[in-house]
Design a protein around this motif. Sequence first.
Motif, PDB file in Angstrom:
ATOM      1  N   GLU A  38       0.934  -1.381  -0.168  1.00 40.41           N
ATOM      2  CA  GLU A  38      -0.003  -0.023   0.147  1.00 40.41           C
ATOM      3  C   GLU A  38       0.805   1.304  -0.106  1.00 40.41           C
ATOM      4  N   TRP A  39       1.964   1.016   0.723  1.00 38.36           N
ATOM      5  CA  TRP A  39       2.725   2.134   0.752  1.00 38.36           C
ATOM      6  C   TRP A  39       3.512   2.782  -0.796  1.00 38.36           C
ATOM      7  N   LEU A  40       3.835   1.591  -1.413  1.00 41.01           N
ATOM      8  CA  LEU A  40       4.364   1.799  -2.719  1.00 41.01           C
ATOM      9  C   LEU A  40       3.403   2.358  -3.577  1.00 41.01           C
ATOM     10  N   ARG A  41       2.222   1.885  -3.340  1.00 44.19           N
ATOM     11  CA  ARG A  41       1.170   2.395  -4.417  1.00 44.19           C
ATOM     12  C   ARG A  41       0.662   3.598  -4.068  1.00 44.19           C
ATOM     13  N   GLN A  42       0.590   4.093  -2.975  1.00 47.38           N
ATOM     14  CA  GLN A  42       0.241   5.333  -2.435  1.00 47.38           C
ATOM     15  C   GLN A  42       1.258   6.513  -2.914  1.00 47.38           C
ATOM     16  N   HIS A  43       2.447   6.163  -2.940  1.00 49.56           N
ATOM     17  CA  HIS A  43       3.520   7.027  -3.007  1.00 49.56           C
ATOM     18  C   HIS A  43       4.332   6.744  -4.484  1.00 49.56           C
ATOM     19  N   ARG A  44       3.757   6.069  -5.356  1.00 45.51           N
ATOM     20  CA  ARG A  44       4.470   5.746  -6.652  1.00 45.51           C
ATOM     21  C   ARG A  44       4.857   6.895  -7.325  1.00 45.51           C
ATOM     22  N   ASP A  45       4.236   8.115  -7.291  1.00 45.21           N
ATOM     23  CA  ASP A  45       4.310   9.068  -8.072  1.00 45.21           C
ATOM     24  C   ASP A  45       5.808   9.853  -7.748  1.00 45.21           C
ATOM     25  N   LEU A  46       6.197   9.621  -6.437  1.00 47.70           N
ATOM     26  CA  LEU A  46       7.490  10.013  -5.975  1.00 47.70           C
ATOM     27  C   LEU A  46       8.404   8.957  -6.024  1.00 47.70           C
ATOM     28  N   GLY A  47       8.021   7.975  -5.406  1.00 46.81           N
ATOM     29  CA  GLY A  47       8.869   6.834  -5.040  1.00 46.81           C
ATOM     30  C   GLY A  47       9.606   6.014  -6.259  1.00 46.81           C
ATOM     31  N   TYR A  48       9.035   5.906  -7.341  1.00 53.68           N
ATOM     32  CA  TYR A  48       9.835   5.227  -8.356  1.00 53.68           C
ATOM     33  C   TYR A  48      10.670   6.340  -9.115  1.00 53.68           C
ATOM     34  N   ARG A  49      10.437   7.691  -9.099  1.00 53.42           N
ATOM     35  CA  ARG A  49      11.320   8.765  -9.710  1.00 53.42           C
ATOM     36  C   ARG A  49      12.521   8.735  -8.764  1.00 53.42           C
ATOM     37  N   TYR A  50      12.214   8.635  -7.392  1.00 50.38           N
ATOM     38  CA  TYR A  50      13.356   8.827  -6.385  1.00 50.38           C
ATOM     39  C   TYR A  50      14.337   7.734  -6.663  1.00 50.38           C
ATOM     40  N   LEU A  51      13.533   6.545  -6.743  1.00 53.87           N
ATOM     41  CA  LEU A  51      14.304   5.163  -7.020  1.00 53.87           C
ATOM     42  C   LEU A  51      15.262   5.231  -8.081  1.00 53.87           C
ATOM     43  N   VAL A  52      14.729   5.717  -9.270  1.00 57.67           N
ATOM     44  CA  VAL A  52      15.520   5.808 -10.392  1.00 57.67           C
ATOM     45  C   VAL A  52      16.855   6.750 -10.229  1.00 57.67           C
ATOM     46  N   GLU A  53      16.490   8.026  -9.500  1.00 61.62           N
ATOM     47  CA  GLU A  53      17.394   8.924  -9.168  1.00 61.62           C
ATOM     48  C   GLU A  53      18.461   8.412  -8.238  1.00 61.62           C
ATOM     49  N   ASN A  54      18.016   7.897  -6.940  1.00 57.08           N
ATOM     50  CA  ASN A  54      19.074   7.381  -6.232  1.00 57.08           C
ATOM     51  C   ASN A  54      20.040   6.277  -6.662  1.00 57.08           C
ATOM     52  N   VAL A  55      19.287   5.289  -7.439  1.00 51.31           N
ATOM     53  CA  VAL A  55      20.171   4.109  -8.048  1.00 51.31           C
ATOM     54  C   VAL A  55      21.033   4.816  -9.065  1.00 51.31           C
ATOM     55  N   GLY A  56      20.737   5.990  -9.721  1.00 51.65           N
ATOM     56  CA  GLY A  56      21.608   6.728 -10.578  1.00 51.65           C
ATOM     57  C   GLY A  56      22.805   7.095  -9.800  1.00 51.65           C
ATOM     58  N   VAL A  57      22.587   7.622  -8.527  1.00 50.30           N
ATOM     59  CA  VAL A  57      23.946   8.082  -7.795  1.00 50.30           C
ATOM     60  C   VAL A  57      24.692   6.965  -7.314  1.00 50.30           C
ATOM     61  N   SER A  58      24.199   5.873  -6.651  1.00 47.18           N
ATOM     62  CA  SER A  58      24.879   4.773  -6.132  1.00 47.18           C
ATOM     63  C   SER A  58      25.421   3.901  -7.221  1.00 47.18           C
ATOM     64  N   GLY A  59      24.525   3.578  -8.331  1.00 48.77           N
ATOM     65  CA  GLY A  59      24.666   2.864  -9.393  1.00 48.77           C
ATOM     66  C   GLY A  59      25.995   3.398 -10.324  1.00 48.77           C
ATOM     67  N   ALA A  60      25.982   4.430 -10.323  1.00 47.88           N
ATOM     68  CA  ALA A  60      27.270   5.270 -11.014  1.00 47.88           C
ATOM     69  C   ALA A  60      28.608   4.997 -10.186  1.00 47.88           C
ATOM     70  N   ALA A  61      28.444   5.106  -8.977  1.00 44.09           N
ATOM     71  CA  ALA A  61      29.466   4.720  -8.030  1.00 44.09           C
ATOM     72  C   ALA A  61      30.054   3.220  -8.181  1.00 44.09           C
ATOM     73  N   GLN A  62      29.135   2.401  -8.479  1.00 44.20           N
ATOM     74  CA  GLN A  62      29.339   1.076  -8.421  1.00 44.20           C
ATOM     75  C   GLN A  62      29.974   0.802 -10.122  1.00 44.20           C
ATOM     76  N   LEU A  63      29.349   1.354 -10.991  1.00 40.08           N
ATOM     77  CA  LEU A  63      29.871   1.057 -12.002  1.00 40.08           C
ATOM     78  C   LEU A  63      31.247   1.717 -12.435  1.00 40.08           C
ATOM     79  N   ARG A  64      31.724   2.648 -11.700  1.00 40.19           N
ATOM     80  CA  ARG A  64      32.990   3.314 -11.682  1.00 40.19           C
ATOM     81  C   ARG A  64      33.711   2.203 -10.908  1.00 40.19           C
ATOM     82  N   ALA A  65      33.528   1.878  -9.792  1.00 38.31           N
ATOM     83  CA  ALA A  65      34.351   1.025  -8.951  1.00 38.31           C
ATOM     84  C   ALA A  65      34.613  -0.320  -9.743  1.00 38.31           C
ATOM     85  N   TYR A  66      33.642  -1.063 -10.354  1.00 37.46           N
ATOM     86  CA  TYR A  66      33.810  -2.123 -11.104  1.00 37.46           C
ATOM     87  C   TYR A  66      34.821  -1.803 -12.387  1.00 37.46           C
TER      88      TYR A  66
END
Length: 442
Positions: free
Chosen positions: A226-254
């Motif tokens: 229910e939490w994911l459904r109610q806040h999907r307008d923010l949550g999924y954008r923030y998910l992509v955004e946040n993973v972009g940060v840490s994912g970039a660090a991960q790609l650089r490290a590997y």
Amino acid sequence: MTPMTTGSQNPSTAEPSAAPAEGGRPNAKRAIVGRLSWGLADQAVCSLTNFAVGIYVARSLGLAAFGVFSLAWLTYGVVLSVSRGLATDPLMVRFSGVEVASWRGAVASSSGTALGIGATVGTLFLLVGLALGGQLGIAFAALGLVLPALLLQDAWRFSFFAAGTGRKAFVNDLLGGIALIPAMVVAARVDTVAAFVLAWGTSAAVAAVYGCLQSGIRPRLTGAREWLRQHRDLGYRYLVENVGVSGAAQLRAYGLGLIVGVSAVGVIRGAELLLAPFLAALMGLSLVTVAEAARVLRQAPHRLRMFCLLLGGGQAVAALLWGAALLLVPDRFGEFVLGAVWHSASTLIVPATLGVAGAGLGVGAAAGLRALGAARRSLRCQLFASACYVSGGLGGAAVAGTVGSAWGVAAATLSGSAVWWLQLRSALREHHQNSLREVRTP
């Protein structure tokens, strides 16, 4: 680190705000200073804890094994970004300074979502790590075991800062830091990467359980959907955004490990440890800044730009001063702190400092965009910044090895910061126009 433009109603203003303090602006300013002070105190604890873990592991395991530990640490950062994007970032935007009953219900679902993410991804890491084997595989299996505790502890921190009770977050992190001491002593006797990962996670488990006692709330796993459904307008954008940060660090490290070698990952991590107070603050400042920016937006929208400028500029200046001080550190002291990692890491102080200063400047704009709920704009910024980070880090590594990677990341971070501020300026203008339109509409 990005919000989105909504229609006439802003997500960050859609919930009831806390009542203003009696006595007007002086009391309100004191309240802000108090909350920021607890935020800074909490970040100091986190900085010291992360610094101590990194230093202890670097001295205990050597460069190659420290590189493996750094890969596990960075991978945790990716999962943490997923948890924050889906569970706790929407909590900070929509439930900062609201009524207690509303906050408690949101925290139960938000923390349950974080715990569920930890359990799901942790199980996957455990299975893959055991199948992979070797030092890296066992380290990832250990990370899988402790991931639920790590994410739940982080969720409590967000929850307390959303409520304006940063003191509880400080006490929680302090307890985790104290529990880490005996855990690290035991890990040093075992002398493996996996043992240090388990020690780190065990201390988080102590703090996570204590968070339940502090809040009087049990994480509600059944509320995750229910939490994911109610806040999907923010949550999924923030998910992509946040993973972009840490994912970039991960790609650089590997990528750095493939281009230069796994020891290069340890060198980069060693340079980051030298700037640990500011890197830890950058990772966790959303605990304080987004909630405070949301309050500023509710109470005095015209002050939001200056709030963001002071926040970002203050961090950038502090990082530059710290970097300048590091250049004066004698080699003997550096070797005492980082051991064999010092000589290689010390050559990266200048580019690493510039990178952290650029990131600090951008954090101010990112907090403003989050408070405005401008998730589309911040997502755009983060994707651009992440692309620059990966291309700069790996392109620099291909041209000039580890040092080239550090300079490439510094240039990318400064470029990304400029884009964040351009987008904040546009979002503030748009918010002002929407506010005027609402006032004029009968």
